[in-house]
Design a protein around this motif. Structure first.
Motif, mmCIF file in Angstrom:
data_model
loop_
_atom_site.group_PDB
_atom_site.id
_atom_site.type_symbol
_atom_site.label_atom_id
_atom_site.label_comp_id
_atom_site.label_asym_id
_atom_site.label_seq_id
_atom_site.Cartn_x
_atom_site.Cartn_y
_atom_site.Cartn_z
ATOM 1 N N THR A 91 0.814 -1.213 0.000
ATOM 2 C CA THR A 91 0.000 0.000 0.000
ATOM 3 C C THR A 91 0.849 1.267 0.000
ATOM 4 O O THR A 91 0.615 2.182 -0.798
ATOM 5 N N VAL A 92 1.838 1.345 0.867
ATOM 6 C CA VAL A 92 2.673 2.546 0.959
ATOM 7 C C VAL A 92 3.423 2.772 -0.352
ATOM 8 O O VAL A 92 3.464 3.894 -0.872
ATOM 9 N N THR A 93 3.994 1.723 -0.909
ATOM 10 C CA THR A 93 4.723 1.829 -2.167
ATOM 11 C C THR A 93 3.803 2.274 -3.300
ATOM 12 O O THR A 93 4.153 3.163 -4.083
ATOM 13 N N LEU A 94 2.626 1.676 -3.369
ATOM 14 C CA LEU A 94 1.680 2.042 -4.431
ATOM 15 C C LEU A 94 1.212 3.487 -4.287
ATOM 16 O O LEU A 94 1.117 4.208 -5.282
ATOM 17 N N ARG A 95 0.930 3.898 -3.070
ATOM 18 C CA ARG A 95 0.492 5.291 -2.866
ATOM 19 C C ARG A 95 1.588 6.276 -3.261
ATOM 20 O O ARG A 95 1.308 7.327 -3.833
ATOM 21 N N SER A 96 2.838 5.935 -2.959
ATOM 22 C CA SER A 96 3.921 6.859 -3.306
ATOM 23 C C SER A 96 4.096 6.951 -4.820
ATOM 24 O O SER A 96 4.499 7.984 -5.338
ATOM 25 N N GLN A 97 3.795 5.883 -5.537
ATOM 26 C CA GLN A 97 3.948 5.894 -6.985
ATOM 27 C C GLN A 97 2.693 6.351 -7.719
ATOM 28 O O GLN A 97 2.778 6.966 -8.781
ATOM 29 N N LEU A 98 1.525 6.054 -7.168
ATOM 30 C CA LEU A 98 0.272 6.354 -7.864
ATOM 31 C C LEU A 98 -0.516 7.500 -7.251
ATOM 32 O O LEU A 98 -1.437 8.009 -7.875
ATOM 33 N N GLY A 99 -0.212 7.851 -6.048
ATOM 34 C CA GLY A 99 -1.021 8.840 -5.338
ATOM 35 C C GLY A 99 -2.092 8.139 -4.531
ATOM 36 O O GLY A 99 -2.110 6.923 -4.408
ATOM 37 N N GLU A 100 -2.999 8.894 -3.993
ATOM 38 C CA GLU A 100 -4.051 8.344 -3.130
ATOM 39 C C GLU A 100 -5.231 7.802 -3.913
ATOM 40 O O GLU A 100 -6.214 7.376 -3.326
ATOM 41 N N ASP A 101 -5.175 7.818 -5.251
ATOM 42 C CA ASP A 101 -6.354 7.528 -6.056
ATOM 43 C C ASP A 101 -6.686 6.052 -6.237
ATOM 44 O O ASP A 101 -7.777 5.737 -6.676
ATOM 45 N N PHE A 102 -5.784 5.128 -5.941
ATOM 46 C CA PHE A 102 -6.121 3.735 -6.219
ATOM 47 C C PHE A 102 -7.087 3.198 -5.157
ATOM 48 O O PHE A 102 -7.093 3.635 -4.017
ATOM 49 N N LEU A 103 -7.941 2.264 -5.574
ATOM 50 C CA LEU A 103 -8.980 1.738 -4.694
ATOM 51 C C LEU A 103 -8.469 0.592 -3.827
ATOM 52 O O LEU A 103 -8.696 0.561 -2.632
ATOM 53 N N PHE A 104 -7.823 -0.375 -4.453
ATOM 54 C CA PHE A 104 -7.274 -1.519 -3.742
ATOM 55 C C PHE A 104 -6.364 -2.264 -4.703
ATOM 56 O O PHE A 104 -6.343 -1.977 -5.890
#
Length: 125
Positions: A91-104
């Motif tokens: 989750t942390v890695t994905l948020r840093s790369q994609l922003g807060e927009d991903f759902l799951f």
């Protein structure tokens, strides 16, 4: 939740397997002998769309259903066996790369299970 939704949810949430709709139907018939397969499919879709359960889809195989608790899967590409596994939370890695927009995210790793690897090894000898 309707009585069927609750019963189907309980079957999926308490199972240590990754059940198909057909397997869930067979278990549900024990308590509700007159239940129709369409009832199972419709309620599985409602539970999945609502986020109460997870659907594990594999090409060429029936969908499997699982608890919504966060975990990952190992899937044998040959026999379709599914195993639960826990990898590091991304989750942390994905948020840093994609922003807060991903759902799951839902991580599925495909491999050959030990039994299929052994069978393949015997065939090549």
């Amino acid at each position: 939740m309707t009585k069927y939704e609750k019963a189907i949810y309980d079957i999926v949430a308490t199972s240590h397997e990754h059940l198909t709709a057909g397997q869930i139907f067979e278990r549900l018939k024990d308590d509700y002998p007159k239940v129709a397969p369409a009832t199972v499919y419709n309620n599985l879709n409602k539970l999945w769309e609502s986020g109460f359960i997870r659907k594990v889809s594999m090409e060429g195989m029936p969908d499997r259903y699982d608890s919504a608790q966060k975990h990952d899967h190992l899937v044998c590409k040959q026999c379709g066996k599914i195993m639960d596994i826990s990898f590091e939370d991304l989750t942390v890695t994905l948020r840093s790369q994609l922003g807060e927009d991903f759902l799951f995210y839902d991580l599925t790793v495909y491999y050959l299970c030990p039994a299929c690897r052994a069978a393949r090894g015997r065939k090549t000898r």
